[in-house]
Write a protein that holds these residues in place. Structure first.
Motif, mmCIF file in Angstrom:
data_model
loop_
_atom_site.group_PDB
_atom_site.id
_atom_site.type_symbol
_atom_site.label_atom_id
_atom_site.label_comp_id
_atom_site.label_asym_id
_atom_site.label_seq_id
_atom_site.Cartn_x
_atom_site.Cartn_y
_atom_site.Cartn_z
ATOM 1 N N TRP A 14 0.846 -1.175 0.000
ATOM 2 C CA TRP A 14 0.000 0.000 0.000
ATOM 3 C C TRP A 14 0.890 1.236 0.000
ATOM 4 C CZ3 TRP A 14 -0.948 3.926 3.654
ATOM 5 C CH2 TRP A 14 -2.081 4.686 3.404
ATOM 6 N N VAL A 15 0.607 2.160 -0.912
ATOM 7 C CA VAL A 15 1.368 3.400 -0.982
ATOM 8 C C VAL A 15 0.395 4.567 -0.999
ATOM 9 C CG1 VAL A 15 3.352 2.396 -2.170
ATOM 10 C CG2 VAL A 15 1.471 3.334 -3.495
ATOM 11 N N HIS A 16 0.889 5.716 -0.599
ATOM 12 C CA HIS A 16 0.072 6.926 -0.642
ATOM 13 C C HIS A 16 0.052 7.468 -2.059
ATOM 14 C CE1 HIS A 16 -0.396 7.319 3.669
ATOM 15 N NE2 HIS A 16 0.876 6.975 3.794
ATOM 16 N N VAL A 17 -1.126 7.728 -2.582
ATOM 17 C CA VAL A 17 -1.278 8.348 -3.895
ATOM 18 C C VAL A 17 -2.195 9.553 -3.749
ATOM 19 C CG1 VAL A 17 -0.897 6.213 -5.185
ATOM 20 C CG2 VAL A 17 -3.207 6.831 -4.496
ATOM 21 N N CYS A 18 -2.309 10.343 -4.816
ATOM 22 C CA CYS A 18 -3.201 11.499 -4.767
ATOM 23 C C CYS A 18 -4.650 11.022 -4.774
ATOM 24 C CB CYS A 18 -2.925 12.441 -5.935
ATOM 25 S SG CYS A 18 -3.341 11.782 -7.549
ATOM 26 N N GLU A 19 -5.562 11.996 -4.625
ATOM 27 C CA GLU A 19 -6.976 11.644 -4.503
ATOM 28 C C GLU A 19 -7.499 10.895 -5.719
ATOM 29 O OE1 GLU A 19 -5.964 14.955 -4.227
ATOM 30 O OE2 GLU A 19 -5.711 14.827 -2.064
ATOM 31 N N THR A 20 -6.985 11.233 -6.908
ATOM 32 C CA THR A 20 -7.464 10.576 -8.125
ATOM 33 C C THR A 20 -6.771 9.235 -8.361
ATOM 34 O OG1 THR A 20 -5.838 11.705 -9.498
ATOM 35 C CG2 THR A 20 -7.985 12.786 -9.206
ATOM 36 N N GLY A 21 -5.682 9.002 -7.653
ATOM 37 C CA GLY A 21 -4.936 7.759 -7.840
ATOM 38 C C GLY A 21 -3.983 7.802 -9.017
ATOM 39 N N ARG A 22 -3.782 8.980 -9.611
ATOM 40 C CA ARG A 22 -2.922 9.110 -10.797
ATOM 41 C C ARG A 22 -1.458 9.317 -10.464
ATOM 42 N NH1 ARG A 22 -6.014 13.734 -14.000
ATOM 43 N NH2 ARG A 22 -3.928 14.046 -14.812
ATOM 44 N N HIS A 23 -1.156 9.878 -9.312
ATOM 45 C CA HIS A 23 0.224 10.277 -9.029
ATOM 46 C C HIS A 23 0.697 9.748 -7.690
ATOM 47 C CE1 HIS A 23 -1.452 13.536 -11.637
ATOM 48 N NE2 HIS A 23 -0.403 13.151 -12.340
ATOM 49 N N TYR A 24 1.949 9.351 -7.697
ATOM 50 C CA TYR A 24 2.632 8.979 -6.471
ATOM 51 C C TYR A 24 3.906 9.805 -6.429
ATOM 52 C CZ TYR A 24 5.720 6.578 -3.309
ATOM 53 O OH TYR A 24 6.586 6.316 -2.288
ATOM 54 N N PRO A 25 4.241 10.455 -5.404
ATOM 55 C CA PRO A 25 3.553 10.651 -4.136
ATOM 56 C C PRO A 25 2.423 11.665 -4.292
ATOM 57 C CG PRO A 25 5.584 11.914 -4.114
ATOM 58 C CD PRO A 25 5.548 11.153 -5.423
ATOM 59 N N PRO A 26 1.602 11.797 -3.278
ATOM 60 C CA PRO A 26 0.510 12.767 -3.346
ATOM 61 C C PRO A 26 1.048 14.191 -3.497
ATOM 62 C CG PRO A 26 0.346 11.434 -1.352
ATOM 63 C CD PRO A 26 1.609 11.048 -2.035
ATOM 64 N N HIS A 27 0.235 15.070 -4.009
ATOM 65 C CA HIS A 27 0.665 16.446 -4.261
ATOM 66 C C HIS A 27 -0.328 17.426 -3.652
ATOM 67 C CE1 HIS A 27 -2.325 16.136 -7.514
ATOM 68 N NE2 HIS A 27 -1.756 14.971 -7.762
ATOM 69 N N PRO A 28 -0.286 17.586 -2.343
ATOM 70 C CA PRO A 28 -1.213 18.525 -1.715
ATOM 71 C C PRO A 28 -0.936 19.956 -2.177
ATOM 72 C CG PRO A 28 0.423 17.800 -0.137
ATOM 73 C CD PRO A 28 0.634 16.996 -1.391
ATOM 74 N N GLY A 29 -2.003 20.674 -2.470
ATOM 75 C CA GLY A 29 -1.855 22.055 -2.910
ATOM 76 C C GLY A 29 -1.734 22.211 -4.406
ATOM 77 N N ASP A 30 -1.557 21.155 -5.155
ATOM 78 C CA ASP A 30 -1.461 21.199 -6.611
ATOM 79 C C ASP A 30 -2.544 20.320 -7.207
ATOM 80 O OD1 ASP A 30 0.832 22.846 -6.670
ATOM 81 O OD2 ASP A 30 2.105 21.095 -6.325
ATOM 82 N N THR A 31 -3.024 20.712 -8.377
ATOM 83 C CA THR A 31 -4.008 19.877 -9.063
ATOM 84 C C THR A 31 -3.288 18.829 -9.888
ATOM 85 O OG1 THR A 31 -4.093 21.284 -11.024
ATOM 86 C CG2 THR A 31 -5.599 21.840 -9.220
ATOM 87 N N CYS A 32 -4.016 17.813 -10.294
ATOM 88 C CA CYS A 32 -3.413 16.761 -11.123
ATOM 89 C C CYS A 32 -2.959 17.322 -12.471
ATOM 90 C CB CYS A 32 -4.406 15.621 -11.330
ATOM 91 S SG CYS A 32 -4.591 14.574 -9.874
ATOM 92 N N ASP A 33 -3.695 18.302 -13.010
ATOM 93 C CA ASP A 33 -3.291 18.908 -14.278
ATOM 94 C C ASP A 33 -1.979 19.671 -14.135
ATOM 95 O OD1 ASP A 33 -5.510 17.885 -15.553
ATOM 96 O OD2 ASP A 33 -6.730 19.686 -15.205
ATOM 97 N N GLU A 34 -1.795 20.372 -13.012
ATOM 98 C CA GLU A 34 -0.534 21.072 -12.782
ATOM 99 C C GLU A 34 0.617 20.083 -12.655
ATOM 100 O OE1 GLU A 34 -2.166 24.996 -10.369
ATOM 101 O OE2 GLU A 34 -1.571 23.215 -9.246
ATOM 102 N N ILE A 35 0.384 18.985 -11.995
ATOM 103 C CA ILE A 35 1.433 17.971 -11.849
ATOM 104 C C ILE A 35 1.747 17.339 -13.204
ATOM 105 C CG2 ILE A 35 1.972 15.734 -10.793
ATOM 106 C CD1 ILE A 35 2.187 18.174 -8.928
ATOM 107 N N ASP A 36 0.718 17.115 -14.034
ATOM 108 C CA ASP A 36 0.960 16.573 -15.368
ATOM 109 C C ASP A 36 1.797 17.532 -16.209
ATOM 110 O OD1 ASP A 36 -0.385 14.209 -14.878
ATOM 111 O OD2 ASP A 36 -2.297 14.940 -15.666
#
Length: 107
Positions: A14-36
């Motif tokens: 088990w690992v921590h991922v973002c809310e959508t499950g798309r990114h590891y590690p989680p990115h609090p404060g950033d959206t998934c589109d910004e991380i992409d």
């Protein structure tokens, strides 16, 4: 799977991922589109970096192959551009390493 093969044990992790499950590690404060976008920028930077590094490696490899040959002087001291554009001076500068061996030529 363990029903088919009793000698195989499947261990789940088990690992921590973002809310959508798309990114590891989680990115609090950033959206998934910004991380992409950041990932795309990072990947392009790394691609360019490795392309430049490989080109430098290829040039160094070619230079090493020329070491000890008549072309070594050209590899060690690249010809700089002539600001005045004088073709005779340019020709003499190009031939200077060879003409230096001639006793009747003194720069």
């Amino acid at each position: 799977m363990t029903d088919d093969r009793p000698d195989v044990e499947v261990s789940r992790y088990w690992v921590h991922v973002c809310e959508t499950g798309r990114h590891y590690p989680p990115h609090p404060g950033d959206t998934c589109d910004e991380i992409d976008q950041w990932i795309a920028h990072r990947d392009q930077f790394l691609k360019d970096f490795f392309a430049r590094s490989f080109a430098q490696f290829e040039q160094a490899s070619r230079n090493a192959q020329l070491a000890g040959t008549a072309f070594t002087a050209a590899v060690d001291t690249p010809i700089e551009p002539w600001p005045d554009g004088n073709p005779i001076r340019r020709a003499l500068d190009i031939l200077a390493p060879d003409l230096a061996w001639q006793s009747n030529y003194r720069p």
